[in-house]
Design an enzyme around this catalytic site. Structure first.
Site, mmCIF file in Angstrom:
data_model
loop_
_atom_site.group_PDB
_atom_site.id
_atom_site.type_symbol
_atom_site.label_atom_id
_atom_site.label_comp_id
_atom_site.label_asym_id
_atom_site.label_seq_id
_atom_site.Cartn_x
_atom_site.Cartn_y
_atom_site.Cartn_z
ATOM 1 N N TYR A 165 36.967 53.253 36.578
ATOM 2 C CA TYR A 165 37.907 52.882 37.643
ATOM 3 C C TYR A 165 39.339 52.904 37.114
ATOM 4 O O TYR A 165 40.223 53.581 37.659
ATOM 5 C CB TYR A 165 37.581 51.487 38.222
ATOM 6 C CG TYR A 165 38.758 50.931 38.994
ATOM 7 C CD1 TYR A 165 39.131 51.498 40.210
ATOM 8 C CD2 TYR A 165 39.535 49.893 38.473
ATOM 9 C CE1 TYR A 165 40.248 51.034 40.894
ATOM 10 C CE2 TYR A 165 40.651 49.429 39.152
ATOM 11 C CZ TYR A 165 40.997 49.998 40.363
ATOM 12 O OH TYR A 165 42.110 49.546 41.034
ATOM 13 N N ASN A 182 46.989 40.616 39.695
ATOM 14 C CA ASN A 182 45.755 40.224 40.397
ATOM 15 C C ASN A 182 46.067 39.752 41.824
ATOM 16 O O ASN A 182 46.398 38.580 42.030
ATOM 17 C CB ASN A 182 45.032 39.134 39.607
ATOM 18 C CG ASN A 182 44.399 39.664 38.341
ATOM 19 O OD1 ASN A 182 45.069 40.278 37.503
ATOM 20 N ND2 ASN A 182 43.107 39.474 38.174
HETATM 21 P P1 NAD Z 1 39.926 47.950 49.630
HETATM 22 O O1 NAD Z 1 38.607 48.508 49.172
HETATM 23 O O2 NAD Z 1 39.911 46.746 50.489
HETATM 24 O O3 NAD Z 1 40.758 49.092 50.373
HETATM 25 C C1 NAD Z 1 40.645 50.442 50.039
HETATM 26 C C2 NAD Z 1 40.373 51.193 51.330
HETATM 27 O O4 NAD Z 1 40.269 52.591 51.032
HETATM 28 C C3 NAD Z 1 39.058 50.788 52.004
HETATM 29 O O5 NAD Z 1 39.342 50.446 53.348
HETATM 30 C C4 NAD Z 1 38.166 52.023 51.913
HETATM 31 O O6 NAD Z 1 37.329 52.157 53.038
HETATM 32 C C5 NAD Z 1 39.209 53.131 51.826
HETATM 33 N N1 NAD Z 1 38.760 54.334 51.131
HETATM 34 C C6 NAD Z 1 38.153 54.445 49.926
HETATM 35 N N2 NAD Z 1 37.956 55.743 49.626
HETATM 36 C C7 NAD Z 1 38.465 56.476 50.651
HETATM 37 C C8 NAD Z 1 38.562 57.857 50.911
HETATM 38 N N3 NAD Z 1 38.081 58.765 50.061
HETATM 39 N N4 NAD Z 1 39.158 58.266 52.067
HETATM 40 C C9 NAD Z 1 39.641 57.347 52.944
HETATM 41 N N5 NAD Z 1 39.557 56.020 52.754
HETATM 42 C C10 NAD Z 1 38.985 55.591 51.607
HETATM 43 O O7 NAD Z 1 40.802 47.719 48.315
HETATM 44 P P2 NAD Z 1 42.195 46.966 48.163
HETATM 45 O O8 NAD Z 1 41.946 45.735 47.374
HETATM 46 O O9 NAD Z 1 42.901 46.879 49.456
HETATM 47 O O10 NAD Z 1 42.937 47.978 47.185
HETATM 48 C C11 NAD Z 1 43.813 48.960 47.663
HETATM 49 C C12 NAD Z 1 44.248 49.827 46.494
HETATM 50 O O11 NAD Z 1 44.867 49.017 45.513
HETATM 51 C C13 NAD Z 1 43.094 50.543 45.793
HETATM 52 O O12 NAD Z 1 43.515 51.828 45.424
HETATM 53 C C14 NAD Z 1 42.865 49.696 44.570
HETATM 54 O O13 NAD Z 1 42.323 50.442 43.498
HETATM 55 C C15 NAD Z 1 44.269 49.229 44.248
HETATM 56 N N6 NAD Z 1 44.293 47.978 43.498
HETATM 57 C C16 NAD Z 1 43.654 46.881 43.997
HETATM 58 C C17 NAD Z 1 43.639 45.695 43.273
HETATM 59 C C18 NAD Z 1 42.897 44.483 43.772
HETATM 60 O O14 NAD Z 1 42.615 43.597 42.973
HETATM 61 N N7 NAD Z 1 42.587 44.386 45.056
HETATM 62 C C19 NAD Z 1 44.301 45.633 42.039
HETATM 63 C C20 NAD Z 1 44.952 46.771 41.566
HETATM 64 C C21 NAD Z 1 44.949 47.938 42.310
HETATM 65 C C1 WQD Z 2 39.922 37.137 36.547
HETATM 66 C C2 WQD Z 2 39.519 36.129 35.473
HETATM 67 C C3 WQD Z 2 37.469 36.693 34.354
HETATM 68 C C4 WQD Z 2 34.932 36.253 37.916
HETATM 69 C C5 WQD Z 2 40.068 43.011 38.010
HETATM 70 C C6 WQD Z 2 40.161 44.489 37.692
HETATM 71 C C7 WQD Z 2 41.558 44.968 37.895
HETATM 72 C C8 WQD Z 2 42.081 44.623 39.277
HETATM 73 C C9 WQD Z 2 41.900 43.173 39.583
HETATM 74 C C10 WQD Z 2 41.634 46.457 40.758
HETATM 75 C C11 WQD Z 2 38.973 36.778 34.197
HETATM 76 C C12 WQD Z 2 37.303 35.421 35.152
HETATM 77 C C13 WQD Z 2 36.006 36.288 37.041
HETATM 78 C C14 WQD Z 2 33.922 35.283 37.732
HETATM 79 C C15 WQD Z 2 35.142 34.429 35.842
HETATM 80 N N1 WQD Z 2 41.364 45.297 40.304
HETATM 81 N N2 WQD Z 2 36.113 35.385 36.027
HETATM 82 N N3 WQD Z 2 34.071 34.400 36.695
HETATM 83 O O1 WQD Z 2 39.175 41.193 35.612
HETATM 84 O O2 WQD Z 2 41.568 40.362 35.727
HETATM 85 O O3 WQD Z 2 40.900 42.285 37.104
HETATM 86 O O4 WQD Z 2 40.531 42.802 39.347
HETATM 87 O O5 WQD Z 2 42.436 47.221 40.365
HETATM 88 O O6 WQD Z 2 41.545 46.345 37.686
HETATM 89 O O7 WQD Z 2 39.755 44.689 36.341
HETATM 90 O O8 WQD Z 2 40.069 40.045 37.703
HETATM 91 O O9 WQD Z 2 39.216 38.348 39.261
HETATM 92 O O10 WQD Z 2 37.561 39.784 38.010
HETATM 93 O O11 WQD Z 2 38.854 38.049 36.765
HETATM 94 O O12 WQD Z 2 35.212 33.621 34.918
HETATM 95 O O13 WQD Z 2 32.912 35.235 38.456
HETATM 96 O O14 WQD Z 2 38.428 35.336 35.982
HETATM 97 O O15 WQD Z 2 36.785 36.639 33.147
HETATM 98 O O16 WQD Z 2 39.409 35.992 33.135
HETATM 99 P P1 WQD Z 2 40.384 40.953 36.405
HETATM 100 P P2 WQD Z 2 38.863 39.069 38.025
#
Ligand code: NAD
Ligand code: WQD
Length: 350
Positions: free
Chosen positions: A159, A189
């Protein structure tokens, strides 16, 4: 402006649509609904007092197309029929653990999907894009807070690697054709929900992330939180992260959009975080306070791939974008709790 929001029915996408519509922009959403439901966008329409259109009427402020970003023909039709000014690209798969088992699915969806989107943007003479990246591209940083200039790499899952590959593709693209205007936003986060309680994060199955897990324990849907290790070199032994309210995060996108608008050519990278780290124990206490519910927990083994602590340096985003997160942990927990309770009520009514 008229924005194309990919992945706009998802967690961050829906909150972005609300903010864009409130600021007077028009929004075209594409989503394949692989990880979201159309109902979420209907709630965006409710919050903003807009009609949700299906594209028949091009002047609707909020339009939804059920489309995969890899569907070239659909993208071409959308770019032809709407005069899009910029793309905010959220669409992607995001479950870290799943990506380890399904790497090809993640690369095909996230990387190939982004390439196709960029190719079709270029064909439509559209060159402004905001990309959702993640702080995990920094791997395990040597020091905190993390500056945008820190090296990337040391990644442990497909990812995060898919995000880093896309970042590199966008950098190469900008080098080859400087007419592109690109912001890479590295989210820390994201947590919390819209204060209305109508939209929020709704993971299917057992949540992977801390905040959704804690909230389901508070609701009584899950028995207890498993804390992944309390022997890290942090202030209380548990992992420390920079949790940011999703509404603050979204406002960072609007600031980035304004910034890109003033430029002729740019590729910029910004951290979107608060600059403050919170431990797992602190999160548990904050959620107990916000919900008035006890959060039973047990400490278990560390989770593979987790790092001890990280939080953002926010100085660059503050200086260049004039953007700074406003909401504290208490608000993040209160808004999450409101959303969780309302969502249960709403599901019962369906
Ligand atoms: P989410 O899964 O709620 O939203 C992503 C959306 O994209 C979903 O509605 C899904 O149906 C749609 N989707 C996936 N693949 C697709 C495709 N091929 N074509 C069209 N639609 C598609 O996730 P989110 O938390 O809203 O995250 C949004 C973006 O931010 C993502 O790219 C994610 O990687 C990034 N991001 C999220 C977090 C987080 O913790 N939520 C952290 C860092 C980065
Ligand atoms: C936070 C803290 C865990 C769950 C991930 C992705 C990152 C981004 C955000 C998309 C850590 C601890 C967690 C649980 C726990 N996503 N934890 N028990 O790992 O910082 O980031 O989400 O892009 O790419 O890696 O977030 O919320 O999973 O964890 O103790 O059941 O909570 O160890 O310290 P993370 P998280």
């Amino acid at each position: 402006m008229k924005l194309l929001v990919t992945g706009g029915t998802g967690y961050i996408g829906t909150h972005t649509c609300v903010e864009l519509l409130d600021q007077g922009h028009q929004v075209v959403v594409i989503d394949n609904l692989s990880n979201s439901k159309l109902g979420a966008l209907e709630r965006v329409a409710t919050i903003t007092n807009k009609k949700l259109g299906d594209g028949q009427n091009l002047i609707d402020d909020l339009i939804f197309h059920r489309t995969d970003i890899r569907d070239r023909i659909a993208l071409q039709e959308i770019f032809q029929s709407h005069n899009i000014d910029a793309v905010i690209h959220f669409a992607g798969l995001k479950a870290v653990g799943e990506s380890v088992h399904k790497p090809l699915e993640y690369y095909a969806n996230n990387v190939t999907g982004t390439i196709i989107l960029l190719e079709e943007m270029a064909r439509a003479n559209l060159s402004t894009i905001i990309f959702s990246s993640t702080a995990t591209v920094y791997g395990d940083p040597e020091t905190v807070p993390i500056l945008e200039s820190f090296p990337t790499g040391g990644i442990t899952n497909p990812y995060a690697r898919s995000k880093l590959i896309i970042e590199e593709i966008l950098k190469d693209l900008h080098k080859a054709d400087p007419s592109w205007k690109i912001c890479l936003l590295r989210y820390f986060n994201p947590v919390g929900a819209h204060p209305s309680g109508l939209i929020g994060e709704d993971p299917s199955g057992i949540p992977n992330n801390l905040m959704p897990y804690i909230s389901q324990v508070a609701l009584g849907k899950l028995e207890k939180l498993k804390i992944f290790g309390n022997d890290y070199a942090t202030r209380d032994g548990t992992g420390v992260r920079d949790y940011i309210h999703v509404v603050d995060l979204v406002k960072g996108h609007l600031a980035a959009l304004d910034y890109l608008h003033t430029k002729k050519s740019i590729l910029s990278i910004f951290n979107l975080g608060t600059g403050r780290g919170s431990s797992v124990y602190e999160m548990v206490r904050a959620f107990e306070q916000a919900s008035g519910k006890p959060i039973p927990y047990e400490v278990v083994e560390r989770r593979v791939g987790d790092v001890a602590e990280y939080w953002a340096s926010t100085e660059y985003a503050e200086r260049v974008l004039g953007w700074k997160a406003q909401y504290n942990l208490q608000t993040m927990c209160e808004d999450t709790w409101r959303w969780q309770q309302k969502n249960i009520e709403n599901k019962k009514m369906l």
